[in-house]
Motif scaffolding. Sequence first.
Motif, PDB file in Angstrom:
ATOM      1  N   GLY A 173       0.783  -1.236   0.000  1.00 32.19           N
ATOM      2  CA  GLY A 173       0.000   0.000   0.000  1.00 32.19           C
ATOM      3  C   GLY A 173       0.809   1.277   0.000  1.00 32.19           C
ATOM      4  N   LEU A 174       2.112   1.180   0.309  1.00 32.98           N
ATOM      5  CA  LEU A 174       2.906   2.410   0.323  1.00 32.98           C
ATOM      6  C   LEU A 174       3.417   2.703  -1.083  1.00 32.98           C
ATOM      7  CD1 LEU A 174       5.127   2.274   3.528  1.00 32.98           C
ATOM      8  CD2 LEU A 174       3.220   3.792   3.060  1.00 32.98           C
ATOM      9  N   PRO A 175       3.260   3.927  -1.558  1.00 30.45           N
ATOM     10  CA  PRO A 175       3.745   4.241  -2.897  1.00 30.45           C
ATOM     11  C   PRO A 175       5.266   4.162  -2.960  1.00 30.45           C
ATOM     12  CG  PRO A 175       3.037   6.240  -1.783  1.00 30.45           C
ATOM     13  CD  PRO A 175       2.689   5.099  -0.874  1.00 30.45           C
ATOM     14  N   VAL A 176       5.779   3.507  -4.000  1.00 33.65           N
ATOM     15  CA  VAL A 176       7.230   3.386  -4.152  1.00 33.65           C
ATOM     16  C   VAL A 176       7.808   4.764  -4.446  1.00 33.65           C
ATOM     17  CG1 VAL A 176       9.055   2.412  -5.601  1.00 33.65           C
ATOM     18  CG2 VAL A 176       7.103   1.003  -4.921  1.00 33.65           C
ATOM     19  N   GLY A 177       8.900   5.092  -3.775  1.00 37.97           N
ATOM     20  CA  GLY A 177       9.529   6.395  -3.984  1.00 37.97           C
ATOM     21  C   GLY A 177       8.998   7.451  -3.038  1.00 37.97           C
ATOM     22  N   GLY A 178       8.019   7.073  -2.218  1.00 37.86           N
ATOM     23  CA  GLY A 178       7.409   8.056  -1.316  1.00 37.86           C
ATOM     24  C   GLY A 178       8.100   8.121   0.030  1.00 37.86           C
ATOM     25  N   ASP A 179       7.658   9.039   0.842  1.00 41.17           N
ATOM     26  CA  ASP A 179       8.159   9.172   2.200  1.00 41.17           C
ATOM     27  C   ASP A 179       7.110   8.643   3.158  1.00 41.17           C
ATOM     28  OD1 ASP A 179      10.540  10.241   1.604  1.00 41.17           O
ATOM     29  OD2 ASP A 179      10.161  12.226   2.465  1.00 41.17           O
ATOM     30  N   LEU A 180       7.582   7.932   4.176  1.00 41.66           N
ATOM     31  CA  LEU A 180       6.664   7.337   5.145  1.00 41.66           C
ATOM     32  C   LEU A 180       5.785   8.397   5.802  1.00 41.66           C
ATOM     33  CD1 LEU A 180       6.389   4.414   6.138  1.00 41.66           C
ATOM     34  CD2 LEU A 180       7.680   5.078   8.145  1.00 41.66           C
ATOM     35  N   GLU A 181       6.392   9.542   6.106  1.00 43.27           N
ATOM     36  CA  GLU A 181       5.670  10.569   6.868  1.00 43.27           C
ATOM     37  C   GLU A 181       4.471  11.121   6.105  1.00 43.27           C
ATOM     38  OE1 GLU A 181       7.477  14.574   6.787  1.00 43.27           O
ATOM     39  OE2 GLU A 181       9.275  13.519   6.165  1.00 43.27           O
ATOM     40  N   TYR A 182       4.475  11.001   4.755  1.00 46.01           N
ATOM     41  CA  TYR A 182       3.387  11.556   3.976  1.00 46.01           C
ATOM     42  C   TYR A 182       2.254  10.555   3.742  1.00 46.01           C
ATOM     43  CZ  TYR A 182       6.686  15.286   3.155  1.00 46.01           C
ATOM     44  OH  TYR A 182       7.579  16.307   3.333  1.00 46.01           O
ATOM     45  N   ALA A 183       2.441   9.314   4.171  1.00 48.35           N
ATOM     46  CA  ALA A 183       1.400   8.314   3.983  1.00 48.35           C
ATOM     47  C   ALA A 183       0.234   8.624   4.935  1.00 48.35           C
ATOM     48  CB  ALA A 183       1.956   6.930   4.275  1.00 48.35           C
ATOM     49  N   ASP A 184      -0.983   8.450   4.461  1.00 54.19           N
ATOM     50  CA  ASP A 184      -2.108   8.675   5.364  1.00 54.19           C
ATOM     51  C   ASP A 184      -2.214   7.498   6.330  1.00 54.19           C
ATOM     52  OD1 ASP A 184      -4.398   6.753   4.413  1.00 54.19           O
ATOM     53  OD2 ASP A 184      -3.450   7.564   2.622  1.00 54.19           O
ATOM     54  N   GLU A 185      -3.012   7.677   7.384  1.00 59.64           N
ATOM     55  CA  GLU A 185      -3.048   6.677   8.450  1.00 59.64           C
ATOM     56  C   GLU A 185      -3.557   5.312   7.982  1.00 59.64           C
ATOM     57  OE1 GLU A 185      -5.070   9.014  11.498  1.00 59.64           O
ATOM     58  OE2 GLU A 185      -3.603  10.499  10.866  1.00 59.64           O
ATOM     59  N   VAL A 186      -4.547   5.310   7.089  1.00 58.60           N
ATOM     60  CA  VAL A 186      -5.093   4.028   6.603  1.00 58.60           C
ATOM     61  C   VAL A 186      -4.033   3.273   5.809  1.00 58.60           C
ATOM     62  CG1 VAL A 186      -6.857   2.965   5.155  1.00 58.60           C
ATOM     63  CG2 VAL A 186      -7.433   4.958   6.523  1.00 58.60           C
ATOM     64  N   THR A 187      -3.333   3.999   4.922  1.00 61.08           N
ATOM     65  CA  THR A 187      -2.291   3.372   4.106  1.00 61.08           C
ATOM     66  C   THR A 187      -1.190   2.809   4.995  1.00 61.08           C
ATOM     67  OG1 THR A 187      -2.750   5.021   2.413  1.00 61.08           O
ATOM     68  CG2 THR A 187      -0.723   3.771   2.160  1.00 61.08           C
ATOM     69  N   LEU A 188      -0.811   3.608   5.975  1.00 54.51           N
ATOM     70  CA  LEU A 188       0.262   3.193   6.875  1.00 54.51           C
ATOM     71  C   LEU A 188      -0.166   1.979   7.695  1.00 54.51           C
ATOM     72  CD1 LEU A 188       3.077   4.139   7.491  1.00 54.51           C
ATOM     73  CD2 LEU A 188       2.170   5.647   9.228  1.00 54.51           C
ATOM     74  N   SER A 189      -1.412   1.980   8.122  1.00 52.94           N
ATOM     75  CA  SER A 189      -1.941   0.873   8.898  1.00 52.94           C
ATOM     76  C   SER A 189      -1.960  -0.417   8.070  1.00 52.94           C
ATOM     77  CB  SER A 189      -3.347   1.251   9.374  1.00 52.94           C
ATOM     78  OG  SER A 189      -4.058   0.118   9.747  1.00 52.94           O
ATOM     79  N   LYS A 190      -2.379  -0.301   6.802  1.00 51.87           N
ATOM     80  CA  LYS A 190      -2.380  -1.454   5.885  1.00 51.87           C
ATOM     81  C   LYS A 190      -0.948  -1.952   5.657  1.00 51.87           C
ATOM     82  CE  LYS A 190      -6.581  -2.304   4.126  1.00 51.87           C
ATOM     83  NZ  LYS A 190      -7.019  -2.477   5.527  1.00 51.87           N
ATOM     84  N   ALA A 191      -0.028  -0.976   5.551  1.00 57.24           N
ATOM     85  CA  ALA A 191       1.369  -1.329   5.300  1.00 57.24           C
ATOM     86  C   ALA A 191       1.938  -2.140   6.464  1.00 57.24           C
ATOM     87  CB  ALA A 191       2.195  -0.072   5.074  1.00 57.24           C
ATOM     88  N   LEU A 192       1.535  -1.775   7.659  1.00 61.59           N
ATOM     89  CA  LEU A 192       2.015  -2.461   8.859  1.00 61.59           C
ATOM     90  C   LEU A 192       1.408  -3.860   8.942  1.00 61.59           C
ATOM     91  CD1 LEU A 192       3.765  -1.874  11.396  1.00 61.59           C
ATOM     92  CD2 LEU A 192       1.668  -1.236  12.546  1.00 61.59           C
ATOM     93  N   GLU A 193       0.113  -3.928   8.661  1.00 61.20           N
ATOM     94  CA  GLU A 193      -0.610  -5.208   8.660  1.00 61.20           C
ATOM     95  C   GLU A 193      -0.020  -6.184   7.652  1.00 61.20           C
ATOM     96  OE1 GLU A 193      -4.892  -5.313   7.636  1.00 61.20           O
ATOM     97  OE2 GLU A 193      -5.019  -3.894   9.316  1.00 61.20           O
ATOM     98  N   GLY A 194       0.299  -5.636   6.469  1.00 58.76           N
ATOM     99  CA  GLY A 194       0.753  -6.482   5.367  1.00 58.76           C
ATOM    100  C   GLY A 194       2.261  -6.692   5.327  1.00 58.76           C
ATOM    101  N   ARG A 195       2.941  -6.471   6.467  1.00 55.05           N
ATOM    102  CA  ARG A 195       4.393  -6.611   6.434  1.00 55.05           C
ATOM    103  C   ARG A 195       4.777  -8.049   6.151  1.00 55.05           C
ATOM    104  NH1 ARG A 195       3.108  -5.991  12.006  1.00 55.05           N
ATOM    105  NH2 ARG A 195       3.982  -7.603  13.361  1.00 55.05           N
TER     106      ARG A 195
END
Length: 198
Positions: A173-195
């Motif tokens: 869910g995290l865009p490639v080339g992006g910065d973690l700090e700019y990810a919205d909370e839902v995206t970040l939450s999905k990213a953590l879940e899908g590790r």
Amino acid sequence: MYYPEPISKLIDSFTKLPGIGPKTAVRLAFFVLNMNDDDVMDFAKSLVNAKRELTHCSNCGHITDQDPCAICQDTSRDSSVICVVQDPKDVIAMEKMKEFNGRYHVLHGAISPMDGIGPEDINVPDLINRLKDEAVEELILATNPNIEGEATAMYISRLVKPSGIKTSRIAHGLPVGGDLEYADEVTLSKALEGRRDL
Ligand SMILES: [Zn+2]
């Protein structure tokens, strides 16, 4: 263009901020001149105090006004999981999500051979020391999804593997080339879940 010296100094100071070009710097400088005296004093004090009173946690590297930081001191948090991030702003982004209850380790950068930045130049040695002292079972490598972030995650994963500590990488869910700090909370939450395991 001619400005009286105090204004050109103020313009120069604004130019040093990220994302502020010369035109914006001029606009901000003149805006400050029109602010009331109290607001200008408060602004100046906030700048000086933020710099003076904040330090880096000697344990995790996060910005803090007390050492160790509030997160490291919080005994209700799960000390067996450490989320490794590049920047203090990433800790704040993760904390806003309110789903992660482990601890953090802030690298203050990423490995970048092109820029001559190696593991010793970022907070990797301190992380390795923590793994010796603390009963850590999992490292979640939440470095940015770009070349430097990936290289840093791979490096740490390989370094840690012999110790038997599980390493995982957030990705989903995290865009490639992006910065973690700019990810919205839902995206970040999905990213953590899908590790995934590394
Ligand atoms: Zn800390």
